[in-house]
Design an enzyme around this catalytic site. Structure first.
Site, PDB file in Angstrom:
ATOM      1  N   SER A 255       0.871  -1.120  -0.308  1.00  0.00           N
ATOM      2  CA  SER A 255       0.084  -0.249  -0.153  1.00  0.00           C
ATOM      3  C   SER A 255       1.154   1.177  -0.203  1.00  0.00           C
ATOM      4  O   SER A 255       2.385   0.821  -0.219  1.00  0.00           O
ATOM      5  CB  SER A 255      -0.983   0.353   1.191  1.00  0.00           C
ATOM      6  OG  SER A 255       0.104   0.438   2.448  1.00  0.00           O
ATOM      7  N   LYS A 256       0.299   2.543   0.134  1.00  0.00           N
ATOM      8  CA  LYS A 256       0.469   3.449  -0.180  1.00  0.00           C
ATOM      9  C   LYS A 256       2.038   3.686   0.672  1.00  0.00           C
ATOM     10  O   LYS A 256       3.388   4.846   0.857  1.00  0.00           O
ATOM     11  CB  LYS A 256      -0.189   5.138  -0.191  1.00  0.00           C
ATOM     12  CG  LYS A 256      -0.821   4.931  -1.290  1.00  0.00           C
ATOM     13  CD  LYS A 256      -1.113   6.556  -1.710  1.00  0.00           C
ATOM     14  CE  LYS A 256      -1.797   6.573  -2.583  1.00  0.00           C
ATOM     15  NZ  LYS A 256      -3.270   6.469  -3.013  1.00  0.00           N
ATOM     16  N   ARG A 257       1.297   3.395   2.086  1.00  0.00           N
ATOM     17  CA  ARG A 257       2.845   2.743   3.520  1.00  0.00           C
ATOM     18  C   ARG A 257       4.054   2.434   2.809  1.00  0.00           C
ATOM     19  O   ARG A 257       4.647   2.532   3.644  1.00  0.00           O
ATOM     20  CB  ARG A 257       1.537   2.677   4.621  1.00  0.00           C
ATOM     21  CG  ARG A 257       1.716   2.626   5.780  1.00  0.00           C
ATOM     22  CD  ARG A 257       1.215   1.165   6.597  1.00  0.00           C
ATOM     23  NE  ARG A 257       1.071  -0.016   6.063  1.00  0.00           N
ATOM     24  CZ  ARG A 257       1.638  -1.012   6.530  1.00  0.00           C
ATOM     25  NH1 ARG A 257       2.587  -0.564   6.888  1.00  0.00           N
ATOM     26  NH2 ARG A 257       1.051  -1.917   5.649  1.00  0.00           N
ATOM     27  N   GLY A 259       5.288   3.364  -0.119  1.00  0.00           N
ATOM     28  CA  GLY A 259       6.324   4.024  -0.594  1.00  0.00           C
ATOM     29  C   GLY A 259       5.344   4.332  -1.774  1.00  0.00           C
ATOM     30  O   GLY A 259       4.067   3.601  -1.518  1.00  0.00           O
TER      31      GLY A 259
END
Ligand code: GLU
Length: 492
Positions: A255-257, A259
């Site tokens: 996920s965006k977590r 990167g």
């Protein structure tokens, strides 16, 4: 030409920026098609009109083109199985939904949102998985006709068997069994006349003669519904292959977590598409040997869809940076110059920019160190006088001091270098400079690091940079002396 037997499709919904996981799915599809002399189809699944995002379609086209995954058939390419945009196939979907109702494989449902909400709340309160209770499947034919004639809002739902099991042989996962009593009678056609994903995907897969559906793991639970629909129509279902889940380095869902996950971000950062393809193929699949830097031809030779590991594929950014660096190092300098062009901001009016040979030489000094093309300015732009002058104004002089050195030592060394370089009378070129200066350092009883560290930092204003003699040769006598002199405080 005989008709290709392998036809695969990449079927994104244009609901946002294309995700790197989506491109990963496209890579496997295209590769499988290429391996079998088959056809790679792009189909836009835009039936959920509320979720459409402007530019998303163009971004999908751009991403596929940039990653080198241009489809053989699709909205832009055309083909004999079009239209390739699902919303343009609505009548076909509606006809098929009605056919299912006539056969008893689907039914009209008139339940209000309020009733569905209540049902759901009651089921959740009783700790049951929420599912439709087939209330409308029991309506009489006459009642259905009466309510349709009265234009009551309605949807069409699939009429799954209440009990029993469905078996599915997945190309990647092997046998998977689903129980009907765990499944919901999903909506096939919405009240606005648009099909849902299940109906549209099955109808289009059939009429586009898709032989293999290669898609993300999240669609595995849809398989029993899709098989039910194919069989209800009397069609031969395609073979299904569900890729593993994409995980970050911590083995949690990517996920965006972790990167950036936008497919076009990698383009904008200066990854090479060929490196990206190589990297993406290694997620979930491993070649026989240890060598992971594989040409497209090698990948096509070795890859087996059935050999994909179903238990999670790790997106490892560090590995990607390494692999991209490998691909960049393999580029001939001339090609690198071309590809780095859009990322390289040469200061306006820089005299040095006039000289292509000089620029090429500067680039060659950092060729081995570039991991992303977008790093180029940081790595090399200090060679431009204007950039050096600007950075020198705020330069932290403590950087001039080598490990275990002192400020006085660094100052003395810089002054020594200035004196030595000023009287150096041989041709100003790499070999001569290097041999003579190393000899002179030894003759003066100094250590290399004591002299060369402050000198290199003075030329570059950076802790890490190319070799000092390469830099002296590139910058020339007067610019080298100018830089070092302006940082060397005059000695006693
Ligand atoms: N439209 C679905 C998506 O956005 C495609 C699912 C499928 O491949 O069947 O991922």
């Amino acid at each position: 030409m005989p008709k290709p037997t392998v036809r695969v499709r990449f079927a994104p919904s244009p609901t946002g920026d294309p995700h790197i996981g989506s491109i990963w799915v496209a890579v496997f599809n295209r590769m499988f098609a290429k391996q079998h002399g088959g056809v790679f189809v792009l189909r836009l699944e835009d039936t959920d009109q509320n979720r459409l995002v402007p530019d998303a379609v163009q971004n999908i086209y751009d991403a596929l083109a940039w990653y080198g995954l241009t489809p053989d058939e699709g909205p832009e390419q055309g083909g004999s199985f079009g239209p390739y945009v699902q919303s343009q196939r609505r009548e076909l979907h509606q006809r098929h939904a009605r056919q299912l109702v006539e056969q008893g494989s689907a039914y009209y449902c008139f339940c209000s949102v309020a009733r569905l909400d209540q049902l759901r709340a009651a089921q959740l309160a009783a700790k049951h998985a929420p599912r439709y209770d087939k209330h409308c499947a029991k309506l009489s034919f006459d009642e259905v006709q009466r309510r349709l004639a009265a234009h009551e809002p309605t949807v069409i739902r699939m009429n799954l068997p209440a009990a029993g099991a469905v078996e599915h042989d997945d190309v990647i996962r092997g046998r998977v069994t689903f129980q009907y009593d765990q499944l919901d009678d999903s909506v096939l056609l919405k009240s606005d006349g648009f099909p849902t994903y299940h109906l549209a995907a099955v109808v289009d897969d059939h009429w586009m003669e898709i032989s293999h559906v290669i898609r993300a793991e999240e669609w595995l639970p849809s398989v029993p519904k899709h098989l039910f629909l194919h069989r209800a129509f009397g069609w031969q279902p395609p073979q299904y292959a569900h890729l593993p889940q994409l995980l970050g380095a911590d083995r949690k869902k990517l996920s965006k977590r972790h990167g950036a996950t936008s497919a076009l971000w990698f383009r904008d950062q200066g990854y090479l598409p060929e490196a990206m393809r190589n990297f993406l193929v290694l997620m979930g699949w491993h070649p026989k040997g240890d060598d992971e830097v594989l040409s497209e031809a090698e990948i096509l030779k070795q890859f087996r869809l059935g050999g994909v590991n179903p238990s999670g594929a790790i997106f490892d950014q560090t590995k990607l940076d390494w692999l991209n660096g490998v691909y960049i190092r393999q580029l001939p300098l001339e090609k690198l110059l071309e590809r780095v062009g859009p990322f390289w901001h040469i200061p306006e009016g820089a005299d040095e920019a006039q000289d292509q040979t000089w620029l090429r030489q500067a680039l060659s000094l950092v060729h081995d160190r570039i991991k992303r093309l977008s790093e180029i300015d940081d790595l090399i732009n200090f060679v431009f006088t204007a950039v050096w002058d600007r950075e020198a104004a705020t330069f932290d002089r403590s950087l001039l001091v080598p490990k275990q050195g002192t400020v006085e030592g660094a100052r003395a060394a810089l002054n020594w270098s200035v004196d030595w370089l000023a009287v150096f009378s041989q041709p100003w070129e790499l070999k001569a400079l290097k041999t003579a200066m190393l000899e002179a350092i030894a003759a003066a009883g100094k250590k290399n690091v004591e002299v060369l560290w402050p000198l290199r930092v003075a030329l570059t204003l950076r802790r890490a940079s190319p070799d000092v003699f390469d830099l002296l040769a590139l910058l020339g006598k007067s610019e080298s002396l100018r830089r070092v002199t302006s940082l060397a405080v005059p000695g006693p």
